[in-house]
Design a protein around this motif. Sequence first.
Motif, PDB file in Angstrom:
ATOM      1  N   ASP A   1       0.800  -1.224   0.000  1.00  0.00           N
ATOM      2  CA  ASP A   1       0.000   0.000   0.000  1.00  0.00           C
ATOM      3  C   ASP A   1       0.837   1.279   0.000  1.00  0.00           C
ATOM      4  N   ASN A   2       2.163   1.146   0.006  1.00  0.00           N
ATOM      5  CA  ASN A   2       3.067   2.308   0.000  1.00  0.00           C
ATOM      6  C   ASN A   2       2.862   3.227   1.204  1.00  0.00           C
ATOM      7  N   ILE A   3       2.403   2.645   2.301  1.00  0.00           N
ATOM      8  CA  ILE A   3       2.244   3.425   3.532  1.00  0.00           C
ATOM      9  C   ILE A   3       3.599   3.545   4.215  1.00  0.00           C
ATOM     10  N   GLN A   4       3.939   4.739   4.656  1.00  0.00           N
ATOM     11  CA  GLN A   4       5.216   4.995   5.326  1.00  0.00           C
ATOM     12  C   GLN A   4       4.988   5.133   6.829  1.00  0.00           C
ATOM     13  N   LEU A   5       5.823   4.445   7.605  1.00  0.00           N
ATOM     14  CA  LEU A   5       5.678   4.455   9.061  1.00  0.00           C
ATOM     15  C   LEU A   5       6.853   5.186   9.702  1.00  0.00           C
ATOM     16  N   VAL A   6       6.517   6.179  10.512  1.00  0.00           N
ATOM     17  CA  VAL A   6       7.506   6.926  11.295  1.00  0.00           C
ATOM     18  C   VAL A   6       7.238   6.650  12.772  1.00  0.00           C
ATOM     19  N   VAL A   7       8.261   6.237  13.492  1.00  0.00           N
ATOM     20  CA  VAL A   7       8.147   5.991  14.931  1.00  0.00           C
ATOM     21  C   VAL A   7       8.807   7.149  15.669  1.00  0.00           C
ATOM     22  N   LYS A   8       8.015   7.899  16.413  1.00  0.00           N
ATOM     23  CA  LYS A   8       8.528   9.013  17.230  1.00  0.00           C
ATOM     24  C   LYS A   8       8.770   8.492  18.640  1.00  0.00           C
ATOM     25  N   LEU A   9      10.043   8.449  19.039  1.00  0.00           N
ATOM     26  CA  LEU A   9      10.388   7.945  20.356  1.00  0.00           C
ATOM     27  C   LEU A   9      10.020   8.940  21.449  1.00  0.00           C
ATOM     28  N   HIS A  10       9.672   8.399  22.598  1.00  0.00           N
ATOM     29  CA  HIS A  10       9.467   9.202  23.802  1.00  0.00           C
ATOM     30  C   HIS A  10      10.830   9.701  24.287  1.00  0.00           C
TER      31      HIS A  10
ATOM     32  N   GLN B   1      13.149  -1.174  19.842  1.00  0.00           N
ATOM     33  CA  GLN B   1      12.383  -1.066  18.601  1.00  0.00           C
ATOM     34  C   GLN B   1      13.216  -1.522  17.399  1.00  0.00           C
ATOM     35  N   ARG B   2      14.473  -1.129  17.370  1.00  0.00           N
ATOM     36  CA  ARG B   2      15.336  -1.513  16.242  1.00  0.00           C
ATOM     37  C   ARG B   2      15.610  -3.010  16.232  1.00  0.00           C
ATOM     38  N   ILE B   3      15.784  -3.596  17.420  1.00  0.00           N
ATOM     39  CA  ILE B   3      15.983  -5.041  17.505  1.00  0.00           C
ATOM     40  C   ILE B   3      14.760  -5.779  16.975  1.00  0.00           C
ATOM     41  N   MET B   4      13.575  -5.336  17.375  1.00  0.00           N
ATOM     42  CA  MET B   4      12.347  -5.996  16.950  1.00  0.00           C
ATOM     43  C   MET B   4      12.123  -5.856  15.443  1.00  0.00           C
ATOM     44  N   LEU B   5      12.433  -4.694  14.893  1.00  0.00           N
ATOM     45  CA  LEU B   5      12.309  -4.504  13.443  1.00  0.00           C
ATOM     46  C   LEU B   5      13.279  -5.409  12.690  1.00  0.00           C
ATOM     47  N   GLN B   6      14.494  -5.509  13.197  1.00  0.00           N
ATOM     48  CA  GLN B   6      15.490  -6.361  12.551  1.00  0.00           C
ATOM     49  C   GLN B   6      15.065  -7.822  12.597  1.00  0.00           C
ATOM     50  N   GLU B   7      14.541  -8.243  13.742  1.00  0.00           N
ATOM     51  CA  GLU B   7      14.089  -9.633  13.875  1.00  0.00           C
ATOM     52  C   GLU B   7      12.983  -9.964  12.877  1.00  0.00           C
ATOM     53  N   GLN B   8      12.160  -8.982  12.535  1.00  0.00           N
ATOM     54  CA  GLN B   8      11.041  -9.202  11.614  1.00  0.00           C
ATOM     55  C   GLN B   8      11.409  -8.866  10.161  1.00  0.00           C
ATOM     56  N   GLY B   9      12.676  -8.517   9.938  1.00  0.00           N
ATOM     57  CA  GLY B   9      13.118  -8.233   8.576  1.00  0.00           C
ATOM     58  C   GLY B   9      12.536  -6.956   7.995  1.00  0.00           C
ATOM     59  N   VAL B  10      12.212  -5.993   8.856  1.00  0.00           N
ATOM     60  CA  VAL B  10      11.648  -4.722   8.402  1.00  0.00           C
ATOM     61  C   VAL B  10      12.737  -3.647   8.493  1.00  0.00           C
ATOM     62  N   HIS B  11      13.045  -3.012   7.360  1.00  0.00           N
ATOM     63  CA  HIS B  11      14.187  -2.104   7.320  1.00  0.00           C
ATOM     64  C   HIS B  11      13.841  -0.689   6.857  1.00  0.00           C
ATOM     65  N   ASP B  12      12.575  -0.431   6.567  1.00  0.00           N
ATOM     66  CA  ASP B  12      12.224   0.881   6.011  1.00  0.00           C
ATOM     67  C   ASP B  12      11.375   1.732   6.949  1.00  0.00           C
ATOM     68  N   VAL B  13      11.295   1.360   8.226  1.00  0.00           N
ATOM     69  CA  VAL B  13      10.597   2.190   9.215  1.00  0.00           C
ATOM     70  C   VAL B  13      11.550   3.278   9.699  1.00  0.00           C
ATOM     71  N   VAL B  14      11.073   4.500   9.730  1.00  0.00           N
ATOM     72  CA  VAL B  14      11.888   5.629  10.184  1.00  0.00           C
ATOM     73  C   VAL B  14      11.686   5.821  11.691  1.00  0.00           C
ATOM     74  N   ILE B  15      12.782   5.798  12.448  1.00  0.00           N
ATOM     75  CA  ILE B  15      12.730   6.047  13.888  1.00  0.00           C
ATOM     76  C   ILE B  15      13.401   7.388  14.170  1.00  0.00           C
ATOM     77  N   CYS B  16      12.693   8.273  14.854  1.00  0.00           N
ATOM     78  CA  CYS B  16      13.255   9.589  15.155  1.00  0.00           C
ATOM     79  C   CYS B  16      12.913   9.975  16.586  1.00  0.00           C
ATOM     80  N   LYS B  17      13.651  10.945  17.102  1.00  0.00           N
ATOM     81  CA  LYS B  17      13.445  11.366  18.487  1.00  0.00           C
ATOM     82  C   LYS B  17      13.384  12.871  18.650  1.00  0.00           C
ATOM     83  N   ASN B  18      14.180  13.603  17.902  1.00  0.00           N
ATOM     84  CA  ASN B  18      14.371  15.020  18.173  1.00  0.00           C
ATOM     85  C   ASN B  18      13.454  15.961  17.399  1.00  0.00           C
ATOM     86  N   ILE B  19      12.678  15.447  16.457  1.00  0.00           N
ATOM     87  CA  ILE B  19      11.729  16.302  15.749  1.00  0.00           C
ATOM     88  C   ILE B  19      10.519  16.556  16.649  1.00  0.00           C
ATOM     89  N   ASP B  20      10.064  17.787  16.704  1.00  0.00           N
ATOM     90  CA  ASP B  20       8.921  18.154  17.540  1.00  0.00           C
ATOM     91  C   ASP B  20       7.695  17.316  17.159  1.00  0.00           C
TER      92      ASP B  20
END
Length: 458
Positions: free
Chosen positions: A311-320, A328-347
């Motif tokens: 579906d070309n949906i893009q997922l961004v994970v905003k960390l607390h 989160q990165r370990i779990m993504l790697q275990e599931q073979g998912v490499h295109d999720v964006v993880i960020c922390k410092n963006i408002d």
Amino acid sequence: MKKALFICYGGGHADALIPVMKKLIAGKQIQVEAIGINLAADQIRQSGIPCKSLSNYLDVKSVEIGFPIAKKKHNFDSKVSFADSIAYYGFTVGDLIEEVGEANANKILEIYDRRTMFPVATMLRILEVEKPDVIVTTTMNRFEAAALRAAEIMNIPSVKIEDLIGKINKTFPDKIQVDSEEEKESLVAQGISKANIVLKADIMNPIIASYCEKVYQTQLKIQPTVFAVSCDFAKSVIESRGLDSKSIIVTGQPAFDQHPYYLENTSRDEICNELGLNLYHPIVVFMSQPCAEREDIFRALIAAYKDLKDDNIQLVVKLHPNEDGKIQRIMLQEQGVHDVVICKNIDARSLIAISDLVMTAYSTTGIEAAVMGKPLVYINVSGEEDHIPFDKMGIGVRCCSSKQIAETLHTFLIENKELNLPMIHSFKTDGKASERVANIVIKLACLKDNEEKGNDAC
């Protein structure tokens, strides 16, 4: 001149107090002082408001208790000073030792770290030093809740700005919870610190459990002079605890006064470029947070995302702010998912502004999404009562499995069918919440004089 003392923990919660402090400072009717705990101090100072921190109140005993603990636990990359960490642990653990003894205090600290602290004795000492005419806090437990309890004891008027929905949640360890030692060692082998992992069986230790329950029950009954709440739903939640309904005033949320600005002035192009996102594909922002079900929630989210790969949906994970993203990165790697964006410092407000849909478990960013008119999907995989029932509030859709998540996202983002969010427009802010709360603070600061003189002037 009367004095209002603002006590705040954490940068996000400071956003609810800063606009009120600025209104009061500009009005020049009462003196404003602030105590910022941990990241709140830097946040308040950056806004141009002078701010004390816990280290301003250090004593020899607190240094003796806090120094060895802070030496092990302090993050030297943080904006929080080492002196403030010494004070934080010195005060909280010192109070805890007085209450339950040193051995039990060490057990509680080992499992919960600071999350279950409730330093009322410390806040009684600080309020005795500061002698405020009114205190103002947000919803945080620990020092803020302890300040409200101390104000009750000392008969000082108080305002609690509810930046949640009025609910008091039981505390939980801010750690990865596992069922066995084998599971724990597996995570350690992948780079997770042992200190950040806890066995579920340890949480059920009767001494620890009874102390946590005692703190929870006390906090349920704390009665500020005024609750300043964002909406009628929050008022009803507080009323359900049996607290005085006349003390609950719907003011709106000061932290939301500037949200329309972010909605109108955030550039989707710039954020997409910064995060490497496709401008034209749907963007889903998941607002993460430390919670007891964090790993189960994220596991369901990953499974749903994999189901939506066409579906070309893009997922961004905003960390607390309290997360580092390792699990989160370990779990993504275990599931073979490499295109999720993880960020922390963006408002978070900027991410909400450029999103097509917001997801969370029970972060208050879900309410911010409604304030900014964004559809919300929230995840509850435990089947237990929602911490924030966004669906009952009419601003979110509840999903309890990866299948439900995938179906809901596909229906809205791909089939372009509207979600059932009947109350979302009622959460729009008028930008005047901080003014209303400031007026309440002024009135309470002058309460004793008003009662004696029979007028409304300071």
